[in-house]
Scaffold this active site. Structure first.
Site, PDB file in Angstrom:
ATOM      1  N   ASP A 104      54.392  34.027  45.979  1.00 14.94           N
ATOM      2  CA  ASP A 104      55.834  34.181  45.767  1.00 14.94           C
ATOM      3  C   ASP A 104      56.433  32.832  46.109  1.00 14.94           C
ATOM      4  OD1 ASP A 104      58.531  34.622  45.971  1.00 14.94           O
ATOM      5  OD2 ASP A 104      58.379  36.383  47.266  1.00 14.94           O
ATOM      6  N   GLY A 154      41.463  21.880  51.215  1.00 17.48           N
ATOM      7  CA  GLY A 154      40.166  22.434  50.807  1.00 17.48           C
ATOM      8  C   GLY A 154      40.173  23.749  50.062  1.00 17.48           C
ATOM      9  N   ASN A 155      41.039  24.693  50.470  1.00 13.34           N
ATOM     10  CA  ASN A 155      40.963  26.056  49.940  1.00 13.34           C
ATOM     11  C   ASN A 155      42.297  26.740  50.262  1.00 13.34           C
ATOM     12  OD1 ASN A 155      40.342  28.953  49.924  1.00 13.34           O
ATOM     13  ND2 ASN A 155      38.206  28.292  49.774  1.00 13.34           N
ATOM     14  N   ASP A 173      53.195  44.407  43.766  1.00  9.06           N
ATOM     15  CA  ASP A 173      54.275  43.767  44.544  1.00  9.06           C
ATOM     16  C   ASP A 173      54.895  44.796  45.481  1.00  9.06           C
ATOM     17  OD1 ASP A 173      55.943  41.686  45.383  1.00  9.06           O
ATOM     18  OD2 ASP A 173      57.518  42.250  43.969  1.00  9.06           O
ATOM     19  N   TYR A 182      57.198  37.470  60.171  1.00  4.80           N
ATOM     20  CA  TYR A 182      57.481  38.028  58.846  1.00  4.80           C
ATOM     21  C   TYR A 182      57.593  36.923  57.791  1.00  4.80           C
ATOM     22  CZ  TYR A 182      59.723  40.164  54.917  1.00  4.80           C
ATOM     23  OH  TYR A 182      59.997  40.581  53.655  1.00  4.80           O
ATOM     24  N   LYS A 235      55.732  40.774  52.245  1.00  2.00           N
ATOM     25  CA  LYS A 235      54.498  41.549  52.169  1.00  2.00           C
ATOM     26  C   LYS A 235      53.440  40.763  51.396  1.00  2.00           C
ATOM     27  CE  LYS A 235      53.888  45.601  54.133  1.00  2.00           C
ATOM     28  NZ  LYS A 235      53.906  44.993  55.455  1.00  2.00           N
TER      29      LYS A 235
HETATM   30  C1  F6R Z   1      59.884  42.926  50.903  1.00  2.00           C
HETATM   31  C2  F6R Z   1      60.887  41.983  50.391  1.00  2.00           C
HETATM   32  C3  F6R Z   1      62.307  42.366  50.454  1.00  2.00           C
HETATM   33  C4  F6R Z   1      63.036  41.614  51.582  1.00  2.00           C
HETATM   34  C5  F6R Z   1      64.523  42.018  51.648  1.00  2.00           C
HETATM   35  C6  F6R Z   1      65.306  41.212  52.663  1.00  2.00           C
HETATM   36  O1  F6R Z   1      58.603  42.413  50.772  1.00  2.00           O
HETATM   37  O2  F6R Z   1      60.565  40.911  49.949  1.00  2.00           O
HETATM   38  O3  F6R Z   1      62.477  43.750  50.591  1.00  2.00           O
HETATM   39  O4  F6R Z   1      62.425  41.869  52.798  1.00  2.00           O
HETATM   40  O5  F6R Z   1      65.140  41.838  50.399  1.00  2.00           O
HETATM   41  O6  F6R Z   1      65.084  39.870  52.407  1.00  2.00           O
HETATM   42  P1  F6R Z   1      65.669  38.687  53.269  1.00  2.00           P
HETATM   43  O7  F6R Z   1      65.252  38.921  54.701  1.00  2.00           O
HETATM   44  O8  F6R Z   1      65.059  37.474  52.648  1.00  2.00           O
HETATM   45  O9  F6R Z   1      67.168  38.734  53.094  1.00  2.00           O
HETATM   46 MG    MG Z   2      56.278  39.851  46.224  1.00  2.00          MG
HETATM   47 MG    MG Z   3      58.727  38.242  47.999  1.00  2.00          MG
END
Ligand code: F6R
Ligand code: MG
Ligand code: MG
Length: 366
Positions: free
Chosen positions: A11, A102-103, A130, A230, A233
């Site tokens: 992403d 490297g990877n 996703d 965090y 995901k």
């Molecule tokens: C889950 C995801 C979204 C964000 C949410 C808040 O993987 O990508 O649900 O967690 O939109 O995003 P932020 O914290 O970037 O405002």
């Molecule tokens: Mg994603």
């Molecule tokens: Mg994302």
């Protein structure tokens, strides 16, 4: 000469929140790979699922090859530049390290790879999900590779009569790759005992016991294990070889009609049903529901055909409606109980501070 398939995905920015990458970003990644990949790879294909962009490479250089991984990393860096110029949300989000070494494993992008001697015809499936994590594939893989209720070939085809070997990874272990190998059908209860825990034990790969060949490979990265905080995901990718000594395409797809509940959804912190979607589907309701797309290809002498969209059929419209209903049902209980993930899986650190603050306010009644 063996063929290697490598999917590397990340992403690196999206429009309108965590919805989907921009056309310009996708074009930049595609152009970069087309130009710089000429002498490294045999063929490639770019797709996006939700906010993730995945590069499928076909090449002769084997798994974990530095040149292939660097090509993907540099393409994502080029894409990130465009994402920043366009002011995309989360630009460069999954590139967790400053420079390539490297990877791409452990650097943020997810990787699934397999190397094999091509059959005269070589069909395979490329899955991309996703708003969920790699454990989302545990149940569909278990059912497709061990259960004659889903895979009729286990009963009917002599080329699958010995079953499959599962390699399962403990993704909580961060010092290295901690794996266990278990054989189906003899050890299916042990396989089930591990795979019920989608957050800890994840199918890494599956092999045919009839011919020893690789059948499936899953990206097992857990971003919060790498970053310690965090970062979104893990949004896993997977390769599955099909037909002949492997399950038929329809047998691999069949368990996805369950729309089983997985971890992810809004803020990577909820439980939601996994919806099989068409190519290039965006994300919507409650930053979800968790989605999975499936590109069905053939590869021949390293050249990829165009993909067929495995979930683009009226049957899956019915499944999508059913999954929407399941998503609505669990969302009606908001934050309560199983609708949200357990404490350790909540991918926002804020809850730790909140609990710490509340902890101090507790009193034991005299
Ligand atoms: C889950 C995801 C979204 C964000 C949410 C808040 O993987 O990508 O649900 O967690 O939109 O995003 P932020 O914290 O970037 O405002
Ligand atoms: Mg994603
Ligand atoms: Mg994302």
């Amino acid at each position: 000469m063996k063929t290697t398939l490598s999917i590397i995905k990340a992403d690196i920015g999206s429009i309108g929140g965590h919805i989907r990458p921009s056309e310009k970003l996708i074009a930049e990644v595609r152009n970069y790979v087309a130009q710089k990949g000429k002498v490294i790879i045999t063929d490639f294909f770019i797709s996006h699922t939700g906010d993730d962009i995945a590069i499928l490479f076909s090449h002769k250089l084997g798994k974990g090859n530095e040149k292939v991984h660097k090509l993907a990393w540099d393409a994502f860096v080029a894409g990130t530049k465009v994402a920043k110029e366009q002011g995309l949300y989360g630009a460069g989000q999954d590139l967790l390290k400053d420079s390539f070494s490297g990877n791409v494993r452990g650097m943020g992008p997810a990787v699934a790879e397999m190397e094999f001697e091509e059959r005269p015809n070589e069909p395979f499936l490329f899955f991309a999900a996703d708003k969920t994590d790699p454990g989302a594939y545990n149940l569909p893989l278990y059912l497709a590779f061990t259960d004659p209720m889903y895979n009729a070939g286990l009963m009917l085809s002599p080329s699958m009569n010995k079953g499959f070997r599962f390699v399962i990874m403990d993704v909580n272990y961060t010092e290295g790759d901690r794996v266990i190998e278990l054989n189906a059908p003899e050890e299916i209860y042990d396989i089930a005992a591990l795979l019920r825990d989608n957050q800890r034990f994840v199918v890494e790969s599956i092999y045919s016991r009839n011919n020893g060949d690789i059948a499936a490979s899953v990206s097992t990265t857990r971003l919060h294990n790498i970053a310690g905080k965090y970062t979104g995901k893990d949004d896993p990718v997977m390769l599955v070889r099909v037909q002949g000594a492997f399950p038929a395409t329809g047998e691999v797809l069949a368990p996805f009609n369950i729309g089983h509940y997985v971890a992810g959804f809004m803020r990577g912190s909820h439980t939601g049903p996994l919806m099989p979607v068409r190519f290039n589907s965006p994300i919507s309701y409650f930053d979800g529901p968790p989605v999975v797309a499936c590109h069905a290809f053939c590869v021949h002498k390293g050249k990829l055909t165009e993909p067929a969209d495995a979930f683009d059929h009226p049957y899956w419209d019915w499944v999508r409606n059913k999954v929407s209903q399941k998503a609505t049902e669990i969302r009606q209980q908001g934050f309560s109980g199983v609708a949200m993930l357990p404490y350790g899986e909540l991918e926002y650190g804020g809850i730790v501070e909140k609990m710490g603050m509340l902890e101090k306010k507790f009193k034991v009644k005299k």
